[in-house]
Scaffold this motif. Structure first.
Motif, PDB file in Angstrom:
ATOM      1  N   GLN A  54      76.762 -36.644  10.091  1.00 45.01           N
ATOM      2  CA  GLN A  54      77.007 -36.752   8.661  1.00 45.01           C
ATOM      3  C   GLN A  54      75.692 -36.656   7.874  1.00 45.01           C
ATOM      4  O   GLN A  54      75.617 -35.966   6.850  1.00 45.01           O
ATOM      5  CB  GLN A  54      77.712 -38.079   8.363  1.00 45.01           C
ATOM      6  CG  GLN A  54      78.173 -38.229   6.938  1.00 45.01           C
ATOM      7  CD  GLN A  54      78.973 -39.507   6.749  1.00 45.01           C
ATOM      8  OE1 GLN A  54      78.649 -40.547   7.340  1.00 45.01           O
ATOM      9  NE2 GLN A  54      80.006 -39.441   5.943  1.00 45.01           N
ATOM     10  N   ALA A  57      74.490 -33.001   7.846  1.00 44.35           N
ATOM     11  CA  ALA A  57      75.235 -32.186   6.881  1.00 44.35           C
ATOM     12  C   ALA A  57      74.744 -32.451   5.462  1.00 44.35           C
ATOM     13  O   ALA A  57      74.557 -31.510   4.679  1.00 44.35           O
ATOM     14  CB  ALA A  57      76.731 -32.466   7.002  1.00 44.35           C
ATOM     15  N   ALA A  62      75.189 -29.710   2.550  1.00 47.58           N
ATOM     16  CA  ALA A  62      76.597 -29.368   2.771  1.00 47.58           C
ATOM     17  C   ALA A  62      77.365 -30.562   3.330  1.00 47.58           C
ATOM     18  O   ALA A  62      77.949 -30.485   4.415  1.00 47.58           O
ATOM     19  CB  ALA A  62      76.690 -28.176   3.703  1.00 47.58           C
ATOM     20  N   GLN A  64      80.158 -31.655   2.718  1.00 52.18           N
ATOM     21  CA  GLN A  64      81.577 -31.345   2.908  1.00 52.18           C
ATOM     22  C   GLN A  64      81.853 -30.726   4.268  1.00 52.18           C
ATOM     23  O   GLN A  64      82.995 -30.671   4.701  1.00 52.18           O
ATOM     24  CB  GLN A  64      82.087 -30.418   1.786  1.00 52.18           C
ATOM     25  CG  GLN A  64      81.636 -28.987   1.891  1.00 52.18           C
ATOM     26  CD  GLN A  64      80.188 -28.708   1.460  1.00 52.18           C
ATOM     27  OE1 GLN A  64      79.464 -29.602   1.042  1.00 52.18           O
ATOM     28  NE2 GLN A  64      79.772 -27.461   1.578  1.00 52.18           N
ATOM     29  N   LYS A  65      80.818 -30.297   4.976  1.00 53.08           N
ATOM     30  CA  LYS A  65      81.017 -29.724   6.310  1.00 53.08           C
ATOM     31  C   LYS A  65      81.261 -30.788   7.374  1.00 53.08           C
ATOM     32  O   LYS A  65      81.784 -30.486   8.438  1.00 53.08           O
ATOM     33  CB  LYS A  65      79.821 -28.857   6.710  1.00 53.08           C
ATOM     34  CG  LYS A  65      79.783 -27.546   5.978  1.00 53.08           C
ATOM     35  CD  LYS A  65      78.744 -26.638   6.569  1.00 53.08           C
ATOM     36  CE  LYS A  65      78.819 -25.265   5.925  1.00 53.08           C
ATOM     37  NZ  LYS A  65      77.904 -24.334   6.591  1.00 53.08           N
ATOM     38  N   ASN A  67      83.100 -33.411   9.442  1.00 51.31           N
ATOM     39  CA  ASN A  67      84.519 -33.612   9.711  1.00 51.31           C
ATOM     40  C   ASN A  67      84.644 -34.730  10.742  1.00 51.31           C
ATOM     41  O   ASN A  67      84.300 -34.544  11.914  1.00 51.31           O
ATOM     42  CB  ASN A  67      85.137 -32.311  10.229  1.00 51.31           C
ATOM     43  CG  ASN A  67      86.617 -32.388  10.413  1.00 51.31           C
ATOM     44  OD1 ASN A  67      87.132 -33.309  11.030  1.00 51.31           O
ATOM     45  ND2 ASN A  67      87.324 -31.389   9.898  1.00 51.31           N
ATOM     46  N   HIS A 116      91.176 -28.948   9.889  1.00 49.93           N
ATOM     47  CA  HIS A 116      90.190 -28.588   8.862  1.00 49.93           C
ATOM     48  C   HIS A 116      90.586 -29.058   7.467  1.00 49.93           C
ATOM     49  O   HIS A 116      90.031 -28.590   6.479  1.00 49.93           O
ATOM     50  CB  HIS A 116      89.957 -27.080   8.896  1.00 49.93           C
ATOM     51  CG  HIS A 116      89.373 -26.633  10.196  1.00 49.93           C
ATOM     52  ND1 HIS A 116      88.056 -26.854  10.529  1.00 49.93           N
ATOM     53  CD2 HIS A 116      89.941 -26.050  11.273  1.00 49.93           C
ATOM     54  CE1 HIS A 116      87.837 -26.393  11.758  1.00 49.93           C
ATOM     55  NE2 HIS A 116      88.966 -25.906  12.228  1.00 49.93           N
ATOM     56  N   ASP A 118      91.043 -31.711   4.206  1.00 47.54           N
ATOM     57  CA  ASP A 118      90.174 -32.686   3.547  1.00 47.54           C
ATOM     58  C   ASP A 118      90.358 -34.073   4.145  1.00 47.54           C
ATOM     59  O   ASP A 118      89.393 -34.822   4.301  1.00 47.54           O
ATOM     60  CB  ASP A 118      90.449 -32.717   2.042  1.00 47.54           C
ATOM     61  CG  ASP A 118      89.956 -31.474   1.329  1.00 47.54           C
ATOM     62  OD1 ASP A 118      89.065 -30.780   1.872  1.00 47.54           O
ATOM     63  OD2 ASP A 118      90.462 -31.183   0.226  1.00 47.54           O
ATOM     64  N   ARG A 121      88.414 -34.567   7.282  1.00 50.18           N
ATOM     65  CA  ARG A 121      86.975 -34.716   7.040  1.00 50.18           C
ATOM     66  C   ARG A 121      86.585 -36.173   6.818  1.00 50.18           C
ATOM     67  O   ARG A 121      85.486 -36.580   7.162  1.00 50.18           O
ATOM     68  CB  ARG A 121      86.540 -33.861   5.850  1.00 50.18           C
ATOM     69  CG  ARG A 121      86.654 -32.399   6.114  1.00 50.18           C
ATOM     70  CD  ARG A 121      86.197 -31.555   4.926  1.00 50.18           C
ATOM     71  NE  ARG A 121      86.495 -30.169   5.147  1.00 50.18           N
ATOM     72  CZ  ARG A 121      85.906 -29.360   6.016  1.00 50.18           C
ATOM     73  NH1 ARG A 121      84.973 -29.859   6.805  1.00 50.18           N
ATOM     74  NH2 ARG A 121      86.249 -28.108   6.144  1.00 50.18           N
TER      75      ARG A 121
END
Length: 130
Positions: A54, A57, A62, A64-65, A67, A116, A118, A121
């Protein structure tokens, strides 16, 4: 702490938060998960791994990448494989489990849209495929 062993350079950089995110591809994800599971019990390894990915990322601009479902599902799969068969180091482990080197291995258990999403994530979703 479980089995102290020589950590790979990528894992040392991951733990020190000095790893270059452009060099942290899927194979490196698997290596770090493996090393952390050798060093820590599952719960600690999973937390360190998830927090580290986390942070990578976010550092890459990024966030939001990240997950959580993919992170925990891969960590769980690696831990399970480590528990059910003996191996002599990471290379031997990978040779026994070549499917782990594919980013799509989780598609056996998850539909693509669920994996994948939201929601996936931000929280761990259970698999939806038998």
């Amino acid at each position: 702490m479980k089995n102290p062993h020589q950590m790979s350079q990528v894992t040392q950089a991951f733990e020190a938060h000095t790893i270059d995110n452009t060099m942290f591809r899927h194979a490196e994800h698997v290596q770090v998960a493996y090393d952390l599971l050798r060093k820590h019990d599952y719960m600690d390894a999973a937390m360190i791994y998830a927090k580290g990915i986390q942070a990578l990322a976010a550092k890459a601009g990024a966030p939001q990448k990240f997950n959580l479902t993919i992170t925990y599902a891969f960590m769980s799969l690696i831990a399970e494989r480590m528990a059910i068969a003996s191996h002599q180091g990471f290379e031997d482990f990978v040779s026994q489990n070549p499917d782990l080197m594919s980013k799509t291995v989780l598609e056996r258990w998850y539909a693509n849209d669920r994996l994948h999403s939201d929601t996936a994530r931000s929280i761990f979703l259970l698999p939806d495929a038998a």
